[in-house]
Design an enzyme around this catalytic site. Sequence first.
Site, PDB file in Angstrom:
ATOM      1  N   CYS A 100       0.860  -1.188   0.000  1.00 32.55           N
ATOM      2  CA  CYS A 100       0.000   0.000   0.000  1.00 32.55           C
ATOM      3  C   CYS A 100       0.898   1.240   0.000  1.00 32.55           C
ATOM      4  CB  CYS A 100      -0.884  -0.018   1.245  1.00 32.55           C
ATOM      5  SG  CYS A 100      -1.778   1.520   1.503  1.00 32.55           S
ATOM      6  N   CYS A 104      -3.387   7.574  -1.726  1.00 30.89           N
ATOM      7  CA  CYS A 104      -4.682   7.668  -2.435  1.00 30.89           C
ATOM      8  C   CYS A 104      -5.781   8.283  -1.575  1.00 30.89           C
ATOM      9  CB  CYS A 104      -5.175   6.298  -2.866  1.00 30.89           C
ATOM     10  SG  CYS A 104      -3.949   5.263  -3.580  1.00 30.89           S
ATOM     11  N   GLU A 258      -0.809   1.834   9.071  1.00 30.51           N
ATOM     12  CA  GLU A 258      -2.053   2.398   9.602  1.00 30.51           C
ATOM     13  C   GLU A 258      -1.811   2.835  11.042  1.00 30.51           C
ATOM     14  OE1 GLU A 258      -2.089  -0.795   8.266  1.00 30.51           O
ATOM     15  OE2 GLU A 258      -2.691  -0.022   6.310  1.00 30.51           O
ATOM     16  N   CYS A 300      -5.008   0.147  -7.238  1.00 33.85           N
ATOM     17  CA  CYS A 300      -3.893  -0.243  -6.356  1.00 33.85           C
ATOM     18  C   CYS A 300      -3.869  -1.737  -6.099  1.00 33.85           C
ATOM     19  CB  CYS A 300      -3.942   0.536  -5.050  1.00 33.85           C
ATOM     20  SG  CYS A 300      -5.344   0.136  -3.978  1.00 33.85           S
TER      21      CYS A 300
HETATM   22  C1  LIG Z   1      -5.984  -1.703   6.232  1.00 34.03           C
HETATM   23  C2  LIG Z   1      -7.035  -0.667   6.394  1.00 34.03           C
HETATM   24  C3  LIG Z   1      -6.784   0.645   6.029  1.00 34.03           C
HETATM   25  C4  LIG Z   1      -7.747   1.636   6.228  1.00 34.03           C
HETATM   26  N1  LIG Z   1      -7.454   2.946   5.899  1.00 34.03           N
HETATM   27  C5  LIG Z   1      -8.334   3.916   6.192  1.00 34.03           C
HETATM   28  C6  LIG Z   1      -8.023   5.292   5.952  1.00 34.03           C
HETATM   29  O1  LIG Z   1      -6.950   5.617   5.462  1.00 34.03           O
HETATM   30  N2  LIG Z   1      -8.932   6.235   6.270  1.00 34.03           N
HETATM   31  C7  LIG Z   1     -10.124   5.925   6.832  1.00 34.03           C
HETATM   32  O2  LIG Z   1     -10.884   6.820   7.135  1.00 34.03           O
HETATM   33  N3  LIG Z   1     -10.460   4.634   7.078  1.00 34.03           N
HETATM   34  C8  LIG Z   1      -9.598   3.631   6.777  1.00 34.03           C
HETATM   35  N4  LIG Z   1      -9.930   2.307   7.010  1.00 34.03           N
HETATM   36  C9  LIG Z   1     -11.181   2.038   7.719  1.00 34.03           C
HETATM   37  C10 LIG Z   1     -12.281   1.352   6.930  1.00 34.03           C
HETATM   38  O3  LIG Z   1     -13.003   2.282   6.179  1.00 34.03           O
HETATM   39  C11 LIG Z   1     -13.140   0.628   7.989  1.00 34.03           C
HETATM   40  O4  LIG Z   1     -12.392  -0.495   8.420  1.00 34.03           O
HETATM   41  C12 LIG Z   1     -14.486   0.199   7.472  1.00 34.03           C
HETATM   42  O5  LIG Z   1     -15.301   1.306   7.211  1.00 34.03           O
HETATM   43  C13 LIG Z   1     -15.183  -0.740   8.465  1.00 34.03           C
HETATM   44  O6  LIG Z   1     -15.248  -0.156   9.741  1.00 34.03           O
HETATM   45  P1  LIG Z   1     -14.704  -0.966  10.988  1.00 34.03           P
HETATM   46  O7  LIG Z   1     -13.348  -1.455  10.696  1.00 34.03           O
HETATM   47  O8  LIG Z   1     -14.913  -0.109  12.160  1.00 34.03           O
HETATM   48  O9  LIG Z   1     -15.592  -2.259  11.067  1.00 34.03           O
HETATM   49  P2  LIG Z   1     -16.967  -2.459  11.817  1.00 34.03           P
HETATM   50  O10 LIG Z   1     -17.783  -1.237  11.724  1.00 34.03           O
HETATM   51  O11 LIG Z   1     -16.690  -2.992  13.158  1.00 34.03           O
HETATM   52  O12 LIG Z   1     -17.630  -3.574  10.912  1.00 34.03           O
HETATM   53  C14 LIG Z   1     -17.514  -4.975  11.162  1.00 34.03           C
HETATM   54  C15 LIG Z   1     -18.758  -5.660  10.600  1.00 34.03           C
HETATM   55  O13 LIG Z   1     -19.922  -5.179  11.252  1.00 34.03           O
HETATM   56  C16 LIG Z   1     -20.854  -4.693  10.308  1.00 34.03           C
HETATM   57  N5  LIG Z   1     -21.500  -3.492  10.888  1.00 34.03           N
HETATM   58  C17 LIG Z   1     -20.904  -2.424  11.449  1.00 34.03           C
HETATM   59  N6  LIG Z   1     -21.804  -1.530  11.849  1.00 34.03           N
HETATM   60  C18 LIG Z   1     -23.001  -2.034  11.553  1.00 34.03           C
HETATM   61  C19 LIG Z   1     -24.339  -1.566  11.724  1.00 34.03           C
HETATM   62  N7  LIG Z   1     -24.610  -0.393  12.273  1.00 34.03           N
HETATM   63  N8  LIG Z   1     -25.331  -2.349  11.249  1.00 34.03           N
HETATM   64  C20 LIG Z   1     -25.071  -3.535  10.670  1.00 34.03           C
HETATM   65  N9  LIG Z   1     -23.826  -4.029  10.499  1.00 34.03           N
HETATM   66  C21 LIG Z   1     -22.805  -3.293  10.930  1.00 34.03           C
HETATM   67  C22 LIG Z   1     -20.047  -4.346   9.065  1.00 34.03           C
HETATM   68  O14 LIG Z   1     -20.820  -4.404   7.886  1.00 34.03           O
HETATM   69  C23 LIG Z   1     -18.968  -5.429   9.108  1.00 34.03           C
HETATM   70  O15 LIG Z   1     -19.438  -6.605   8.538  1.00 34.03           O
HETATM   71  C24 LIG Z   1      -9.000   1.295   6.781  1.00 34.03           C
HETATM   72  C25 LIG Z   1      -9.268  -0.034   7.129  1.00 34.03           C
HETATM   73  C26 LIG Z   1      -8.310  -1.013   6.938  1.00 34.03           C
HETATM   74  C27 LIG Z   1      -8.623  -2.437   7.353  1.00 34.03           C
END
Ligand SMILES: Cc1cc2nc3c(=O)[nH]c(=O)nc-3n(C[C@H](O)[C@H](O)[C@H](O)COP(=O)(O)OP(=O)(O)OC[C@H]3O[C@@H](n4cnc5c(N)ncnc54)[C@H](O)[C@@H]3O)c2cc1C
Length: 492
Positions: A100, A104, A258, A300
């Site tokens: 990565c 981006c 990250e 990417c």
């Molecule tokens: C390697 C990596 C790089 C990243 N880089 C960035 C970045 O540069 N900038 C940035 O802003 N973000 C970044 N992210 C964040 C990414 O956008 C989030 O991981 C993603 O939006 C999911 O949120 P979470 O990890 O909190 O998972 P969770 O919200 O905990 O989700 C886990 C599961 O629960 C479900 N879920 C969650 N909430 C609900 C709900 N209310 N109702 C029903 N189902 C639900 C989801 O669909 C999923 O299946 C990155 C993530 C990763 C893994």
Amino acid sequence: MALMTGEQYIESLRRLKTRVYMFGEQVENWVDHPIIRPSINSVAMTYDLAQDPEYADLMTAKSSLTGKTINRFTHLHQSTEDLIRKVKMQRLLGQKTGACFQRCVGMDAFNAVFSTTYELDEAKGTKYHENFVKFLEMIQDEDLVVDGAMTDPKGDRGKAPHAQPDKDLFLRIVERRPDGIVVRGAKAHQTGAVNSHWHLIMPTIAMREADADYAVSFACPSDAEGLFMVYGRQSCDTRKLEDPCSVDVGNNRFGGQEALVVFDDVFIPNEYVFMAGEYEFAGMMVERFAGYHRQSYGGCKVGVGDVVIGAAALAAEYNGAEKASHIKDKLIEMTHLNETLFCCGIACSAEGHPTKAGNYQIDLLLANVCKQNVTRFPYEIVRLAEDIAGGLMVTMPSQKDFESELPAGRGGESVGEICRKYFATREDVDVEDRQKVLRLLENLCLGTAAVGYRTESMHGAGSPQAQRIMISRQGNIQGKKDLARAIAGIEK
Ligand SMILES: Cc1cc2nc3c(=O)[nH]c(=O)nc-3n(C[C@H](O)[C@H](O)[C@H](O)COP(=O)(O)OP(=O)(O)OC[C@H]3O[C@@H](n4cnc5c(N)ncnc54)[C@H](O)[C@@H]3O)c2cc1C
């Protein structure tokens, strides 16, 4: 300054007073830290390639704000051709780093904040767009890296921001002053956060009036008072501490990164505020950023996929299995999946359209289809790579064993000689080359790079369900029913 070199970028980081914690301690010289440095090298590649005339068309663009030549990572897309070049640039970077390259998210945030603030100002008579344009001109002129920060920690996923028992689990405004706002909270999983010069903050979900204090967008330097970061671990990361040059690291030069970015009451002057309470526009900003970022993965991840496919092909060749029909077929399948992702990235770009503010946006439905495929295909590509690589990818002794002169065999053969004897394949293949390619595959499938290639493919730019919601909204089932009725001769 128009375009920085990679080396100038690295030197510019040394001038920042960024506060970083890792393994429970503050890291003073984080620029040269063996765990962090490979991710800095990946970003440096975005600078070095922009200096190379061979890649000028992909890596640079003419600024729509100043007319100067700028790095495409700071550009506002002006056409569908620009959107297509963006995807091709990302594929190139994935190919050159096998990791990565982190720049981006900022680019996607620029384009989303630019168009959203324009429409916000139009509706509310605010001056956020003007603020943002000045900020972006500075970023373009100084060729800086900006972390695109959307994801809040979110606490109890079943509760809105204002309803969380701990009000800081979504980033919010805690004080409004005549000259700016004070913000408190955090952004989680921030790609490239430590080696960014600035952070561009956006809300994480659409919001209602009760969440107005959480509807906030602003820019903030990495070393602002009250801002600090806690570095995220990656699988096998401490191999870099053992010996950053060891074959065991898998990819010695490049990596991703990250971090948790904490805003412990940070003051943001008005000139860097782009939304402060206009909750009706939070959803627009989220949707636009997510759309651009879902397009990004059609570039990417495809570039990194090219490296995975190449490594698997080399592993087969070193094993003497490259002529087997099932190996050829598996490489074809991997290529088919990878190019399908690229098709999605190109398609949502080619179908792009101008926003009211004048920059170009991708086709939202196709970008969501792109990302939905990205949540699946890299996993299948990795499964096939592991099939082709064989078990040694995960059972191979360490580089130190391969180099050991300790006598172990009956005839006094060293541990190293024993390893080289038993892990030899074709006579014309150097055992160390076999080691290198298997460690690279391990790195991409299970090690530090798997963070970017696998789990980021799943959750980055939103978990799979987020795309399914967008696909259901954009899919126009009603229009499709009308088509079916018309063909079947059914009256409305
Ligand atoms: C390697 C990596 C790089 C990243 N880089 C960035 C970045 O540069 N900038 C940035 O802003 N973000 C970044 N992210 C964040 C990414 O956008 C989030 O991981 C993603 O939006 C999911 O949120 P979470 O990890 O909190 O998972 P969770 O919200 O905990 O989700 C886990 C599961 O629960 C479900 N879920 C969650 N909430 C609900 C709900 N209310 N109702 C029903 N189902 C639900 C989801 O669909 C999923 O299946 C990155 C993530 C990763 C893994």
